[in-house]
Scaffold this motif. Structure first.
Motif, PDB file in Angstrom:
ATOM      1  N   ARG A   7     -21.193  44.859  27.198  1.00 53.44           N
ATOM      2  CA  ARG A   7     -21.901  43.641  27.622  1.00 53.44           C
ATOM      3  C   ARG A   7     -21.649  43.375  29.103  1.00 53.44           C
ATOM      4  N   LYS A   8     -20.405  43.571  29.549  1.00 46.46           N
ATOM      5  CA  LYS A   8     -20.077  43.327  30.973  1.00 46.46           C
ATOM      6  C   LYS A   8     -20.924  44.236  31.861  1.00 46.46           C
ATOM      7  N   ASP A   9     -21.039  45.506  31.482  1.00 46.26           N
ATOM      8  CA  ASP A   9     -21.844  46.424  32.292  1.00 46.26           C
ATOM      9  C   ASP A   9     -23.327  46.067  32.232  1.00 46.26           C
ATOM     10  N   SER A  65     -17.145  33.294  39.978  1.00 47.16           N
ATOM     11  CA  SER A  65     -16.626  34.035  38.823  1.00 47.16           C
ATOM     12  C   SER A  65     -17.674  35.031  38.365  1.00 47.16           C
ATOM     13  N   MET A  66     -17.298  36.299  38.261  1.00 46.86           N
ATOM     14  CA  MET A  66     -18.306  37.265  37.823  1.00 46.86           C
ATOM     15  C   MET A  66     -17.818  38.275  36.808  1.00 46.86           C
ATOM     16  N   THR A  67     -16.811  39.013  37.167  1.00 43.77           N
ATOM     17  CA  THR A  67     -16.677  40.182  36.313  1.00 43.77           C
ATOM     18  C   THR A  67     -15.241  40.642  36.096  1.00 43.77           C
ATOM     19  N   GLY A  94     -14.287  36.949  36.481  1.00 41.40           N
ATOM     20  CA  GLY A  94     -15.172  36.778  35.337  1.00 41.40           C
ATOM     21  C   GLY A  94     -14.346  36.520  34.087  1.00 41.40           C
ATOM     22  N   SER A  95     -15.030  36.231  33.004  1.00 40.56           N
ATOM     23  CA  SER A  95     -14.334  35.935  31.751  1.00 40.56           C
ATOM     24  C   SER A  95     -13.298  37.013  31.439  1.00 40.56           C
ATOM     25  N   GLN A  96     -12.076  36.571  31.172  1.00 46.96           N
ATOM     26  CA  GLN A  96     -10.971  37.518  30.913  1.00 46.96           C
ATOM     27  C   GLN A  96     -10.792  37.793  29.423  1.00 46.96           C
ATOM     28  N   GLY A 123      -8.601  32.324  37.412  1.00 40.91           N
ATOM     29  CA  GLY A 123      -8.938  33.049  36.186  1.00 40.91           C
ATOM     30  C   GLY A 123     -10.103  32.378  35.461  1.00 40.91           C
ATOM     31  N   ASN A 124     -10.512  32.959  34.321  1.00 34.84           N
ATOM     32  CA  ASN A 124     -11.733  32.461  33.667  1.00 34.84           C
ATOM     33  C   ASN A 124     -11.745  32.796  32.178  1.00 34.84           C
ATOM     34  N   ILE A 125     -12.113  31.790  31.381  1.00 35.09           N
ATOM     35  CA  ILE A 125     -12.301  32.022  29.943  1.00 35.09           C
ATOM     36  C   ILE A 125     -13.349  31.026  29.435  1.00 35.09           C
ATOM     37  N   GLU A 192     -20.063  25.290  34.672  1.00 41.75           N
ATOM     38  CA  GLU A 192     -21.215  25.834  33.939  1.00 41.75           C
ATOM     39  C   GLU A 192     -21.429  27.247  34.470  1.00 41.75           C
ATOM     40  N   VAL A 193     -22.486  27.893  34.016  1.00 44.34           N
ATOM     41  CA  VAL A 193     -22.757  29.247  34.529  1.00 44.34           C
ATOM     42  C   VAL A 193     -24.148  29.330  35.150  1.00 44.34           C
ATOM     43  N   GLY A 194     -24.786  28.186  35.360  1.00 50.39           N
ATOM     44  CA  GLY A 194     -26.104  28.207  35.988  1.00 50.39           C
ATOM     45  C   GLY A 194     -27.080  27.203  35.392  1.00 50.39           C
ATOM     46  N   SER A 195     -26.603  26.381  34.453  1.00 51.07           N
ATOM     47  CA  SER A 195     -27.472  25.322  33.915  1.00 51.07           C
ATOM     48  C   SER A 195     -26.976  23.939  34.319  1.00 51.07           C
ATOM     49  N   VAL A 213     -14.132  20.501  38.972  1.00 51.71           N
ATOM     50  CA  VAL A 213     -15.320  20.923  38.238  1.00 51.71           C
ATOM     51  C   VAL A 213     -16.218  21.742  39.164  1.00 51.71           C
ATOM     52  N   GLU A 214     -16.879  22.755  38.594  1.00 48.60           N
ATOM     53  CA  GLU A 214     -17.845  23.536  39.386  1.00 48.60           C
ATOM     54  C   GLU A 214     -19.235  23.295  38.818  1.00 48.60           C
ATOM     55  N   ALA A 215     -20.152  22.903  39.703  1.00 54.34           N
ATOM     56  CA  ALA A 215     -21.486  22.472  39.274  1.00 54.34           C
ATOM     57  C   ALA A 215     -22.291  23.591  38.611  1.00 54.34           C
ATOM     58  N   SER A 216     -22.402  24.713  39.284  1.00 52.81           N
ATOM     59  CA  SER A 216     -23.210  25.837  38.825  1.00 52.81           C
ATOM     60  C   SER A 216     -24.535  25.385  38.221  1.00 52.81           C
ATOM     61  N   GLY A 217     -25.346  24.802  39.087  1.00 52.67           N
ATOM     62  CA  GLY A 217     -26.600  24.204  38.636  1.00 52.67           C
ATOM     63  C   GLY A 217     -27.770  25.169  38.592  1.00 52.67           C
ATOM     64  N   GLY A 219     -31.204  26.832  39.694  1.00 53.05           N
ATOM     65  CA  GLY A 219     -31.762  27.178  40.999  1.00 53.05           C
ATOM     66  C   GLY A 219     -31.264  28.538  41.471  1.00 53.05           C
ATOM     67  N   GLY A 220     -30.231  29.044  40.801  1.00 50.23           N
ATOM     68  CA  GLY A 220     -29.716  30.378  41.130  1.00 50.23           C
ATOM     69  C   GLY A 220     -29.887  31.279  39.928  1.00 50.23           C
ATOM     70  N   THR A 221     -28.841  32.041  39.622  1.00 44.99           N
ATOM     71  CA  THR A 221     -28.895  32.961  38.485  1.00 44.99           C
ATOM     72  C   THR A 221     -29.086  32.167  37.188  1.00 44.99           C
ATOM     73  N   SER A 222     -30.033  32.612  36.362  1.00 47.01           N
ATOM     74  CA  SER A 222     -30.265  31.968  35.066  1.00 47.01           C
ATOM     75  C   SER A 222     -29.681  32.859  33.970  1.00 47.01           C
ATOM     76  N   TRP A 223     -28.679  32.336  33.283  1.00 48.96           N
ATOM     77  CA  TRP A 223     -28.048  33.144  32.240  1.00 48.96           C
ATOM     78  C   TRP A 223     -28.858  33.205  30.970  1.00 48.96           C
ATOM     79  N   ALA A 224     -29.767  32.244  30.781  1.00 51.01           N
ATOM     80  CA  ALA A 224     -30.716  32.356  29.665  1.00 51.01           C
ATOM     81  C   ALA A 224     -31.602  33.579  29.925  1.00 51.01           C
ATOM     82  N   LEU A 292     -20.503  31.447  45.495  1.00 53.57           N
ATOM     83  CA  LEU A 292     -21.711  32.287  45.413  1.00 53.57           C
ATOM     84  C   LEU A 292     -21.389  33.477  44.512  1.00 53.57           C
ATOM     85  N   ALA A 293     -22.297  33.782  43.598  1.00 54.61           N
ATOM     86  CA  ALA A 293     -22.048  34.908  42.701  1.00 54.61           C
ATOM     87  C   ALA A 293     -23.045  36.056  42.967  1.00 54.61           C
ATOM     88  N   GLN A 294     -24.277  35.920  42.511  1.00 55.07           N
ATOM     89  CA  GLN A 294     -25.208  37.061  42.506  1.00 55.07           C
ATOM     90  C   GLN A 294     -25.374  37.748  43.871  1.00 55.07           C
TER      91      GLN A 294
HETATM   92  C1  LIG Z   1     -22.796  39.383  37.248  1.00 55.97           C
HETATM   93  C2  LIG Z   1     -22.362  37.984  36.964  1.00 55.97           C
HETATM   94  C3  LIG Z   1     -21.412  37.744  35.979  1.00 55.97           C
HETATM   95  C4  LIG Z   1     -20.982  36.455  35.692  1.00 55.97           C
HETATM   96  N1  LIG Z   1     -19.990  36.259  34.770  1.00 55.97           N
HETATM   97  C5  LIG Z   1     -19.434  35.025  34.635  1.00 55.97           C
HETATM   98  C6  LIG Z   1     -18.281  34.843  33.819  1.00 55.97           C
HETATM   99  O1  LIG Z   1     -17.761  35.777  33.212  1.00 55.97           O
HETATM  100  N2  LIG Z   1     -17.756  33.575  33.736  1.00 55.97           N
HETATM  101  C7  LIG Z   1     -18.309  32.520  34.400  1.00 55.97           C
HETATM  102  O2  LIG Z   1     -17.779  31.402  34.340  1.00 55.97           O
HETATM  103  N3  LIG Z   1     -19.422  32.675  35.158  1.00 55.97           N
HETATM  104  C8  LIG Z   1     -19.975  33.886  35.299  1.00 55.97           C
HETATM  105  N4  LIG Z   1     -21.080  34.049  36.107  1.00 55.97           N
HETATM  106  C9  LIG Z   1     -21.763  32.867  36.625  1.00 55.97           C
HETATM  107  C10 LIG Z   1     -21.433  32.555  38.070  1.00 55.97           C
HETATM  108  O3  LIG Z   1     -20.061  32.234  38.233  1.00 55.97           O
HETATM  109  C11 LIG Z   1     -22.284  31.370  38.604  1.00 55.97           C
HETATM  110  O4  LIG Z   1     -21.895  30.186  37.954  1.00 55.97           O
HETATM  111  C12 LIG Z   1     -23.784  31.582  38.414  1.00 55.97           C
HETATM  112  O5  LIG Z   1     -24.136  32.942  38.498  1.00 55.97           O
HETATM  113  C13 LIG Z   1     -24.602  30.823  39.438  1.00 55.97           C
HETATM  114  O6  LIG Z   1     -24.318  31.247  40.741  1.00 55.97           O
HETATM  115  P1  LIG Z   1     -25.324  32.210  41.598  1.00 55.97           P
HETATM  116  O7  LIG Z   1     -26.680  31.572  41.558  1.00 55.97           O
HETATM  117  O8  LIG Z   1     -24.704  32.240  42.966  1.00 55.97           O
HETATM  118  O9  LIG Z   1     -25.304  33.549  40.922  1.00 55.97           O
HETATM  119  C14 LIG Z   1     -21.536  35.339  36.402  1.00 55.97           C
HETATM  120  C15 LIG Z   1     -22.499  35.588  37.407  1.00 55.97           C
HETATM  121  C16 LIG Z   1     -22.912  36.881  37.684  1.00 55.97           C
HETATM  122  C17 LIG Z   1     -23.953  37.082  38.759  1.00 55.97           C
END
Ligand SMILES: Cc1cc2nc3c(=O)[nH]c(=O)nc-3n(C[C@H](O)[C@H](O)[C@H](O)COP(=O)(O)O)c2cc1C
Length: 346
Positions: A7-9, A65-67, A94-96, A123-125, A192-195, A213-217, A219-224, A292-294
Motif C-alpha cells: 500500500r505504501k508503494d 508526513s508522507m512515508t 508517514g504512518s509508522q 512521528g505519525n500514527i 487531517e490528511v487533506g480534508s 494541530v495541523e490543518a491539512s485542508g 486544495g492539495g492532495t486528495s486522499w479520497a 508541504l507533502a506532494q
Molecule cells: C505520498 C504521501 C503519503 C502520505 N502519507 C501520510 C501518512 O502516512 N500520514 C499522514 O498523516 N499524512 C500522510 N500524507 C498526507 C500529507 O501529510 C498532507 O496532509 C496532505 O498530503 C496534504 O498536503 P499536500 O497537499 O502538500 O500534499 C501523505 C501525503 C503524501 C503525498
C-alpha cells in the motif's frame, strides 16, 4: 511484500503519476498581503528562523508526513531528511504502523540515524489505531525508536471510508486519544490528511491536551482520490473517491478554525501549500509554520539536488515577501495586513 508495504508503494506511485489534486481551491489565493514599497529594512535583514516545539528551524517549514515502511519509502525518507537537515527545516514521518508489524521496517523511518542533526522530527500514527489494539507501549516505541520530538495522530475518516481495506471504527476515539495523549508525555499533534479541520473538529480537538494541530485542508492532495486510483476500476470505492475528492474544509478556512480554538498552541498550515506566497498567507492567517507533502515527494524523487533547489526557491520567495511587506521576521510577517485578493481596498 506485506499488504502495508504494498500500500505504501501504491501511494507513492499514485501521488507521483496521477492527478491527485482537485479543482477545489485552498482559499489561500483569496487573500493578498499588504505590499510596502517603502519597507525600511534591507533584504539581508530578514530572518526567517523560528521555534517549533522548542526546536530551532531556519524557516517555518516542515516536510509533510508522507512515508516509510518499504525499501523505496525508506530511501525517500533518508533523502528528505538529509536535505531538511542542510536547510534547517522540520520533517514529519508517514504512518509508522508498518513498523509495529515488522520491526525491521523501523530503519525506513529512523532518519536521525543518517541525519542526527535534523532539527525537528515528528512521528505519525492513525488515531483510529488506538481503538484497534495499538497501546501506550507501542506508541512509546514509535516515538523513541526513531528519536522523534513528537507524534502526529492522523485523522482520516474520508480516506479510510474510501479505502477498500480501510479502518472505519471511529466510535469512542476522542476518549482513547485523551487517555493516550495524557499518558504518552511527548508533544502530540492531531492532523487531517487533506480534508481539513472544520470549526466543529477544531473545537473538539482543543479539549485534548494536544501540543498543536495541523490543518491539512482541501486544495492539495486528495486522499479520497488517491484511494480511488488504488481501488478496482468501476468499483464503489473508485467512483466515490472521485465524487468526494473535494469533500472537507479548505486550507485557509481550516487554519482560521485551528487558530481560533488552539489560541497559543502550535498550528501548522497545510494542504495545497505550494509557493512562498501560500506560506506567507498561511502564516498571516494564523499558522505558526506550514507543511508541504506532494511537491516535496515529486522533487525528492528526481534527486536530492532537485529537492534542495525546490526548497531553496520556496524559502527565498518567502524572504522576498517578508522584505516587500516590511516584515523583518516571522512574528512581523504574521502581523501583516491581509486584504481580499483581486479587489481594490480604496
Ligand atoms: C505520498 C504521501 C503519503 C502520505 N502519507 C501520510 C501518512 O502516512 N500520514 C499522514 O498523516 N499524512 C500522510 N500524507 C498526507 C500529507 O501529510 C498532507 O496532509 C496532505 O498530503 C496534504 O498536503 P499536500 O497537499 O502538500 O500534499 C501523505 C501525503 C503524501 C503525498
Amino acid at each position: 511484500m506485506s499488504q502495508i508495504q504494498q500500500r505504501k508503494d501504491d501511494h507513492l506511485r499514485i501521488c507521483l503519476e496521477e492527478e491527485v489534486g482537485t479543482e477545489a481551491s485552498t482559499g489561500l489565493g483569496a487573500f493578498r498581503l499588504e505590499y510596502d514599497a517603502l519597507p525600511e529594512i534591507d533584504l539581508d535583514d530578514v530572518d526567517l528562523s523560528t521555534k517549533i516545539l522548542g526546536r530551532s528551524l531556519q524557516a517555518p517549514i516542515l516536510i509533510g508526513s508522507m512515508t516509510g515502511g518499504s525499501e523505496w519509502a525508506g530511501e525517500i525518507n533518508h533523502r528528505i531528511a538529509r536535505v531538511a537537515t542542510r536547510l534547517g527545516l522540520g520533517m514529519g514521518l508517514g504512518s509508522q504502523r508498518a513498523m509495529l508489524k515488522d520491526r525491521a521496517l523501523a530503519e525506513t523511518f529512523a532518519v536521525r540515524k543518517t541525519s542526527p542533526d535534523l532539527p525537528l522530527l515528528i512521528g505519525n500514527i492513525g488515531a483510529v489505531q488506538l481503538g484497534l489494539g495499538v497501546d501506550l507501549e507501542q506508541l512509546r516505541y514509535l516515538v523513541h525508536s526513531v528519536q522523534a520530538d513528537g507524534l502526529f495522530f492522523h485523522l482520516n475518516p474520508l480516506q479510510e471510508a474510501i479505502q477498500p481495506e480501510g479502518d472505519t471504527q471511529f466510535r469512542g476515539l476522542f476518549s482513547k486519544m485523551h487517555e493516550a495523549i495524557d499518558a504518552l508525555g511527548v508533544p502530540c499533534i492531531a492532523k487531517e490528511v487533506g480534508s481539513g479541520i472544520s470549526e466543529k473538529t477544531a473545537e473538539k480537538l482543543s479539549r485534548l491536551s494536544l501540543a498543536g494541530v495541523e490543518a491539512s485542508g482541501v486544495g492539495g492532495t486528495s486522499w479520497a482520490r488517491v484511494e480511488a486510483y488504488r481501488a478496482k476500476e468501476q468499483s464503489t470505492s473508485a467512483i466515490l473517491g472521485q465524487r468526494l475528492r473535494a469533500f472537507g474544509t479548505p486550507t485557509a478556512e481550516s487554519i482560521l478554525h485551528c487558530r481560533k480554538h488552539f489560541s497559543d498552541r502550535l498550528v501548522i498550515g497545510s494542504g495545497g501549500v505550494r509557493t512562498g506566497m501560500d506560506v506567507a498567507v498561511a502564516l498571516a492567517l494564523g499558522a505558526d509554520a506550514v507543511a508541504l507533502a506532494q511537491p516535496v515527494l515529486q522533487a525528492a524523487t528526481q534527486s536530492e539536488e532537485a529537492l534542495e533547489q525546490f526548497l531553496h526557491n520556496l524559502i527565498h520567495e518567502l524572504k522576498v515577501i517578508c522584505f516587500c511587506t516590511g516584515a523583518p521576521n516571522i512574528a512581523a510577517l504574521r502581523q501583516v495586513r491581509l486584504l481580499p485578493a483581486g479587489r481594490s481596498h480604496a
